[in-house]
Design a protein around this motif. Structure first.
Motif, PDB file in Angstrom:
ATOM      1  N   VAL A 138      -4.087  -7.043   9.319  1.00  0.00           N
ATOM      2  CA  VAL A 138      -2.986  -6.006   8.714  1.00  0.00           C
ATOM      3  C   VAL A 138      -4.212  -5.387   7.961  1.00  0.00           C
ATOM      4  CG1 VAL A 138      -1.562  -5.337   7.141  1.00  0.00           C
ATOM      5  CG2 VAL A 138      -1.081  -7.605   8.307  1.00  0.00           C
ATOM      6  N   CYS A 192      -5.360 -11.041   0.914  1.00  0.00           N
ATOM      7  CA  CYS A 192      -4.097 -10.763   1.682  1.00  0.00           C
ATOM      8  C   CYS A 192      -4.103 -11.982   2.704  1.00  0.00           C
ATOM      9  CB  CYS A 192      -4.340  -9.355   2.548  1.00  0.00           C
ATOM     10  SG  CYS A 192      -3.458  -8.959   3.688  1.00  0.00           S
ATOM     11  N   MET A 193      -2.431 -11.999   2.876  1.00  0.00           N
ATOM     12  CA  MET A 193      -2.299 -13.156   3.616  1.00  0.00           C
ATOM     13  C   MET A 193      -1.990 -12.823   5.422  1.00  0.00           C
ATOM     14  SD  MET A 193      -1.874 -15.816   1.631  1.00  0.00           S
ATOM     15  CE  MET A 193      -0.915 -17.049   2.353  1.00  0.00           C
ATOM     16  N   PRO A 215       4.413  -7.890   7.881  1.00  0.00           N
ATOM     17  CA  PRO A 215       4.079  -7.400   6.628  1.00  0.00           C
ATOM     18  C   PRO A 215       5.273  -6.516   6.026  1.00  0.00           C
ATOM     19  CG  PRO A 215       2.511  -7.149   8.377  1.00  0.00           C
ATOM     20  CD  PRO A 215       3.961  -7.415   9.212  1.00  0.00           C
ATOM     21  N   CYS A 219       4.303  -4.728   3.509  1.00  0.00           N
ATOM     22  CA  CYS A 219       3.410  -3.209   3.516  1.00  0.00           C
ATOM     23  C   CYS A 219       3.399  -2.420   4.568  1.00  0.00           C
ATOM     24  CB  CYS A 219       1.939  -3.797   2.933  1.00  0.00           C
ATOM     25  SG  CYS A 219       1.148  -4.684   4.268  1.00  0.00           S
ATOM     26  N   LYS A 274      -7.508  -3.844   0.156  1.00  0.00           N
ATOM     27  CA  LYS A 274      -7.084  -5.005   0.281  1.00  0.00           C
ATOM     28  C   LYS A 274      -7.797  -5.769   1.389  1.00  0.00           C
ATOM     29  CE  LYS A 274      -3.873  -5.039   4.115  1.00  0.00           C
ATOM     30  NZ  LYS A 274      -4.624  -6.114   4.329  1.00  0.00           N
ATOM     31  N   CYS A 325       0.445 -11.142   6.667  1.00  0.00           N
ATOM     32  CA  CYS A 325       1.637 -11.576   7.045  1.00  0.00           C
ATOM     33  C   CYS A 325       2.183 -11.440   8.529  1.00  0.00           C
ATOM     34  CB  CYS A 325       2.837 -11.168   6.209  1.00  0.00           C
ATOM     35  SG  CYS A 325       2.332 -11.080   4.391  1.00  0.00           S
ATOM     36  N   CYS A 361       4.685  -5.893  -1.410  1.00  0.00           N
ATOM     37  CA  CYS A 361       3.884  -7.045  -1.114  1.00  0.00           C
ATOM     38  C   CYS A 361       4.288  -7.994  -1.845  1.00  0.00           C
ATOM     39  CB  CYS A 361       2.352  -6.671  -1.373  1.00  0.00           C
ATOM     40  SG  CYS A 361       1.537  -8.242  -1.031  1.00  0.00           S
ATOM     41  N   PRO A 362       4.924  -9.306  -1.259  1.00  0.00           N
ATOM     42  CA  PRO A 362       5.322 -10.226  -2.199  1.00  0.00           C
ATOM     43  C   PRO A 362       4.000 -11.135  -2.536  1.00  0.00           C
ATOM     44  CG  PRO A 362       5.585 -10.751   0.434  1.00  0.00           C
ATOM     45  CD  PRO A 362       5.313  -9.177   0.132  1.00  0.00           C
ATOM     46  N   PHE A 363       2.845 -10.858  -2.359  1.00  0.00           N
ATOM     47  CA  PHE A 363       1.751 -11.521  -2.824  1.00  0.00           C
ATOM     48  C   PHE A 363       1.012 -10.711  -3.961  1.00  0.00           C
ATOM     49  CE2 PHE A 363       2.735 -13.430   1.087  1.00  0.00           C
ATOM     50  CZ  PHE A 363       2.761 -14.650   1.082  1.00  0.00           C
ATOM     51  N   ILE A 367      -0.932  -8.080  -3.562  1.00  0.00           N
ATOM     52  CA  ILE A 367      -2.248  -7.969  -2.931  1.00  0.00           C
ATOM     53  C   ILE A 367      -2.664  -6.499  -3.018  1.00  0.00           C
ATOM     54  CG2 ILE A 367      -3.560  -8.154  -0.944  1.00  0.00           C
ATOM     55  CD1 ILE A 367      -3.135 -10.862  -2.488  1.00  0.00           C
ATOM     56  N   PRO A 368      -2.247  -5.573  -2.329  1.00  0.00           N
ATOM     57  CA  PRO A 368      -2.884  -4.288  -2.569  1.00  0.00           C
ATOM     58  C   PRO A 368      -3.164  -3.749  -3.829  1.00  0.00           C
ATOM     59  CG  PRO A 368      -0.872  -4.228  -1.091  1.00  0.00           C
ATOM     60  CD  PRO A 368      -0.788  -5.611  -2.038  1.00  0.00           C
TER      61      PRO A 368
HETATM   62  S1  SF4 Z   1      -0.704  -6.723   1.821  1.00  0.00           S
HETATM   63 FE1  SF4 Z   1       0.823  -8.400   1.215  1.00  0.00          FE
HETATM   64  S2  SF4 Z   1       2.468  -7.883   2.738  1.00  0.00           S
HETATM   65 FE2  SF4 Z   1       0.815  -6.723   3.335  1.00  0.00          FE
HETATM   66  S3  SF4 Z   1      -0.092  -8.420   4.808  1.00  0.00           S
HETATM   67 FE3  SF4 Z   1      -1.039  -8.634   3.034  1.00  0.00          FE
HETATM   68  S4  SF4 Z   1      -0.136 -10.155   1.739  1.00  0.00           S
HETATM   69 FE4  SF4 Z   1       1.389  -9.426   3.590  1.00  0.00          FE
END
Ligand code: SF4
Ligand code: SF4
Ligand code: SF4
Length: 299
Positions: free
Chosen positions: A138, A113-114, A119, A121, A174, A116, A155-157, A159-160
């Protein structure tokens, strides 16, 4: 079904929704908490330093009670050259990419997870199960989650992850930025274990400076770009690399925070105190009417 019946049904669905709204609106808090503290923490990942040992994967799994496997077992189960995403058993994974300039020197990229700054999410979650904490983390709250999985779509990555193999009360999984450890003054497990200091933990504004200094001082080592600096409005995890990030599995993203659309819809609805059950009642009604309409047409 006649028009009168359809109207009656929709009226009933709306009445149920309105009644449940009255019952539940005080409990539901869909407004996302998103505190962007100046002092929030982050990580600078230097992919030119990472040796692909995958000890970070192992440390993360142990810290979160997913596994106590030794590193050789982990390596025998999954191949580093096989592109993977974090999943419900591993909140972080390391992928290896060929370096065409030097075939001996592979490029290893840790993914998680970045965290963000804005976010998607957090914005997508209709019951406020995701929060952006003051230290940049997050977090996801199992007690609030209703299992809709909007976060996974938003989520643009990508991740979840979801515990599909768990029948009762499956969790969203995540990276939690080792929140339980950092609030006690400990380092995140992956940062603590990394043997070559490919991961630097610190205040985000200091990491930005460090990243710019590295690029300036070693122009032959790094491309002139920090991934996470601007993508989707900025992230708490930043990356340096010797090659274009698009060759290393990173998505091409705009600089605008991605929550815009989901936030407008989800929280527009919740601003008027309409909880999910009301939305489901209305959607159920629409599906029921559509099904009946199709049946009538096929007859
Ligand atoms: S789950 Fe995705 S949108 Fe949410 S903080 Fe992590 S990378 Fe960002
Ligand atoms: S910060 Fe913690 S949860 Fe996130 S990848 Fe590292 S060890 Fe795993
Ligand atoms: S522990 Fe450090 S060097 Fe090893 S794979 Fe993870 S980030 Fe790379």
């Amino acid at each position: 079904m006649g028009n009168q019946n359809r109207r009656d049904f929709l009226k009933s669905a709306i009445s149920i929704g309105t009644a449940t709204a009255g019952l539940n609106s005080s409990k539901l808090n869909a407004k996302p908490k998103n505190i962007l503290s100046e002092d929030r923490m982050g990580v600078l990942v230097d992919t030119t330093v990472c040796v692909g040992c995958r000890l970070c994967e192992q440390a993360c799994q142990i810290a979160h009670g997913f596994s106590d496997q030794d590193i050789d077992t982990i390596k025998s189960q999954t191949e580093i050259k096989e592109f993977r995403r974090p999943d419900h058993k591993s909140m972080t994974v390391v992928n290896q990419f060929n370096n065409p300039d030097n075939i001996e020197n592979q490029i290893n990229v840790k993914v998680q997870c970045m965290h963000c700054d804005h976010p998607a999410c957090v914005s997508a979650c209709i019951v406020g199960a995701f929060t952006k904490e003051e230290n940049g983390t997050v977090l996801w709250d199992s007690d609030k989650c209703i299992g809709c999985r909007y976060c996974m779509v938003a989520c643009p990555f990508q991740i979840p992850a979801f515990e599909f193999d768990i029948a009762i009360h499956p969790n969203i999984v995540k990276c939690d930025f080792c929140f339980d450890r950092t609030k006690e003054g400990q380092l995140p497990a992956c940062i603590e274990i990394c043997p070559v200091e490919a991961l630097t933990y610190g205040k985000l504004y200091e990491l930005h400076k460090l990243a710019h200094d590295k690029i300036k001082n070693y122009p032959d080592r790094y491309i002139d770009r920090i991934f996470g600096d601007l993508e989707v409005g900025g992230t708490s995890w930043l990356y340096l690399a010797s090659r274009d990030f698009n060759d290393l599995g990173f998505p091409k993203l705009s600089h605008n925070p991605s929550p815009g659309v989901s936030e407008a819809i989800q929280h527009g609805v919740f601003a008027y105190f309409i909880p999910p059950i009301s939305v489901y009642a209305l959607l159920g009604g629409v599906m029921w009417l559509t099904k009946n309409k199709n049946n009538t047409e096929s007859e």
